[in-house]
Design an enzyme around this catalytic site. Structure first.
Site, PDB file in Angstrom:
ATOM      1  N   ARG A  31       4.656  -0.291  -1.427  1.00 36.90           N
ATOM      2  CA  ARG A  31       4.810   0.545  -0.346  1.00 36.90           C
ATOM      3  C   ARG A  31       6.283   0.978  -0.438  1.00 36.90           C
ATOM      4  NH1 ARG A  31       2.855  -0.419   5.874  1.00 36.90           N
ATOM      5  NH2 ARG A  31       4.886  -1.609   5.675  1.00 36.90           N
ATOM      6  N   THR A  65       9.171   5.779   3.208  1.00 39.42           N
ATOM      7  CA  THR A  65       8.083   6.890   3.357  1.00 39.42           C
ATOM      8  C   THR A  65       6.721   6.195   3.808  1.00 39.42           C
ATOM      9  OG1 THR A  65       7.547   6.968   1.031  1.00 39.42           O
ATOM     10  CG2 THR A  65       9.119   8.490   1.565  1.00 39.42           C
ATOM     11  N   ASP A  69       5.219 -10.069   6.324  1.00 37.10           N
ATOM     12  CA  ASP A  69       4.985  -9.421   4.970  1.00 37.10           C
ATOM     13  C   ASP A  69       4.248 -10.320   4.116  1.00 37.10           C
ATOM     14  OD1 ASP A  69       5.476  -8.871   2.249  1.00 37.10           O
ATOM     15  OD2 ASP A  69       6.762  -7.544   2.859  1.00 37.10           O
ATOM     16  N   ASP A 120       5.526 -11.651   0.534  1.00 35.76           N
ATOM     17  CA  ASP A 120       6.806 -12.386   0.624  1.00 35.76           C
ATOM     18  C   ASP A 120       6.563 -13.686   1.005  1.00 35.76           C
ATOM     19  OD1 ASP A 120       8.622 -10.361  -0.206  1.00 35.76           O
ATOM     20  OD2 ASP A 120       9.086  -9.700   1.687  1.00 35.76           O
TER      21      ASP A 120
HETATM   22  C1  PRP Z   1       1.397  -4.617   1.155  1.00 33.96           C
HETATM   23  C2  PRP Z   1       0.306  -5.018   1.481  1.00 33.96           C
HETATM   24  C3  PRP Z   1      -0.739  -3.708   1.217  1.00 33.96           C
HETATM   25  C4  PRP Z   1       0.289  -2.753   1.693  1.00 33.96           C
HETATM   26  C5  PRP Z   1      -0.235  -2.274   3.134  1.00 33.96           C
HETATM   27  O1  PRP Z   1       1.888  -4.465  -0.062  1.00 33.96           O
HETATM   28  O2  PRP Z   1      -0.098  -5.882   0.386  1.00 33.96           O
HETATM   29  O3  PRP Z   1      -0.821  -3.612  -0.285  1.00 33.96           O
HETATM   30  O4  PRP Z   1       1.672  -3.382   1.959  1.00 33.96           O
HETATM   31  O5  PRP Z   1       0.356  -1.361   3.663  1.00 33.96           O
HETATM   32  P1  PRP Z   1      -0.380   0.124   3.913  1.00 33.96           P
HETATM   33  O6  PRP Z   1      -1.908  -0.167   4.279  1.00 33.96           O
HETATM   34  O7  PRP Z   1       0.528   0.761   4.869  1.00 33.96           O
HETATM   35  O8  PRP Z   1      -0.385   0.787   2.429  1.00 33.96           O
HETATM   36  P2  PRP Z   1       3.644  -4.452  -0.308  1.00 33.96           P
HETATM   37  O9  PRP Z   1       3.893  -2.940  -0.418  1.00 33.96           O
HETATM   38  O10 PRP Z   1       4.314  -4.924   0.939  1.00 33.96           O
HETATM   39  O11 PRP Z   1       3.641  -4.937  -1.833  1.00 33.96           O
HETATM   40  P3  PRP Z   1       3.451  -6.490  -2.274  1.00 33.96           P
HETATM   41  O12 PRP Z   1       2.082  -6.904  -2.049  1.00 33.96           O
HETATM   42  O13 PRP Z   1       3.820  -6.449  -3.656  1.00 33.96           O
HETATM   43  O14 PRP Z   1       4.243  -7.445  -1.344  1.00 33.96           O
HETATM   44  N1  URA Z   2       2.374  -5.109   4.489  1.00 34.88           N
HETATM   45  C1  URA Z   2       2.590  -6.422   4.805  1.00 34.88           C
HETATM   46  O1  URA Z   2       2.620  -7.330   3.798  1.00 34.88           O
HETATM   47  N2  URA Z   2       2.383  -6.627   6.105  1.00 34.88           N
HETATM   48  C2  URA Z   2       2.187  -5.694   6.844  1.00 34.88           C
HETATM   49  O2  URA Z   2       2.165  -5.870   8.223  1.00 34.88           O
HETATM   50  C3  URA Z   2       2.012  -4.306   6.626  1.00 34.88           C
HETATM   51  C4  URA Z   2       2.281  -4.102   5.264  1.00 34.88           C
END
Ligand code: PRP
Ligand code: URA
Length: 212
Positions: A107, A111, A203, A206
């Site tokens: 994400r 944006t 997160d 993370d």
């Molecule tokens: C997180 C999560 C989802 C997304 C959710 O991924 O695992 O895929 O954010 O957010 P949204 O519903 O607003 O799209 P992230 O982009 O943090 O990537 P990661 O899993 O690699 O940490």
């Molecule tokens: N992605 C995450 O990992 N946590 C949130 O709360 C939203 C998006």
């Protein structure tokens, strides 16, 4: 929140207990990972109530009889990278004969729009039952985009498994993909100004991978 037929809230005290520990900011990464895997296993048990089994003739040590089995090779587990991997490990333990497809999405921090960086799927997706995993459904942008990608690759039968959902994320996915049942272990209050789920757990990626 508006009611959507495709949204299924899994209410189970054991899942809620494990999720509560995951939410605590003091929970170490190794516990966070194993709890997520355990919850994914328990959620698979609930989702499996909709699976179609097949009757076959077998021999027990006592006599022959007809029993019900699942064609595990017809299932494809699809983690949305990275955090979805934390759930897919548990689903795969329950369905070890399934194959695994990966979708890489992150994400954009400004944006909040999903950006695709990887995709590798097994063949014949149109004949398979896909279990898409992503623990966090925040704005819903990532999951909605992943489901669209999978449909463009031919997928017809898809279920989305998520741990925490914000009402906004549920609405986005349910409206864009009303044919995809969404299973979640919690519907949280909403999103903060950074589009993080509130109260949420922070997160997920993370915390799973220690990249805080
Ligand atoms: C997180 C999560 C989802 C997304 C959710 O991924 O695992 O895929 O954010 O957010 P949204 O519903 O607003 O799209 P992230 O982009 O943090 O990537 P990661 O899993 O690699 O940490
Ligand atoms: N992605 C995450 O990992 N946590 C949130 O709360 C939203 C998006």
């Amino acid at each position: 929140m508006q009611n959507f037929e495709s949204v299924h809230l899994i209410e189970n005290p054991l899942i809620t207990h494990k999720l509560s520990i995951m939410r605590m900011k003091t929970t170490p990464g190794k516990d966070f990972r194993s709890l997520l895997e355990e919850i994914a296993m328990l959620m698979t048990y609930e989702v499996a109530k909709t699976f179609q089994s097949r009757e076959v003739e077998i021999e027990t040590p006592i006599k022959s009889c007809r029993v019900n089995v699942l064609d595990e090779e017809n299932f494809v587990i699809v983690p949305i990278l990275r955090a979805g991997l934390g759930m897919s490990a548990g689903v795969l333990k329950m369905l070890p004969g399934a194959s695994v497809g990966h979708i890489g999405l992150y994400r954009d921090e400004k944006t909040f729009q999903p950006v695709e960086y990887y995709s590798k799927m097994p063949p014949n997706l149109s004949e398979k039952f896909l279990l898409v995993t992503d623990p966090m459904l925040a704005t819903g942008g990532s999951c909605a985009a992943a489901l669209q990608m999978l449909k463009e690759k031919g997928a017809k039968k898809i279920v989305l498994m998520t741990l925490l959902a914000a009402p906004k994320g549920l609405e986005t996915v349910a409206k864009a993909h009303p044919d995809v049942p969404i299973y979640t272990a919690s519907i949280d209050d909403g999103l903060n100004e950074k589009a993080y789920i509130v109260p949420g757990l922070g997160d997920a990626g993370d915390r799973i991978f220690g990249t805080l």
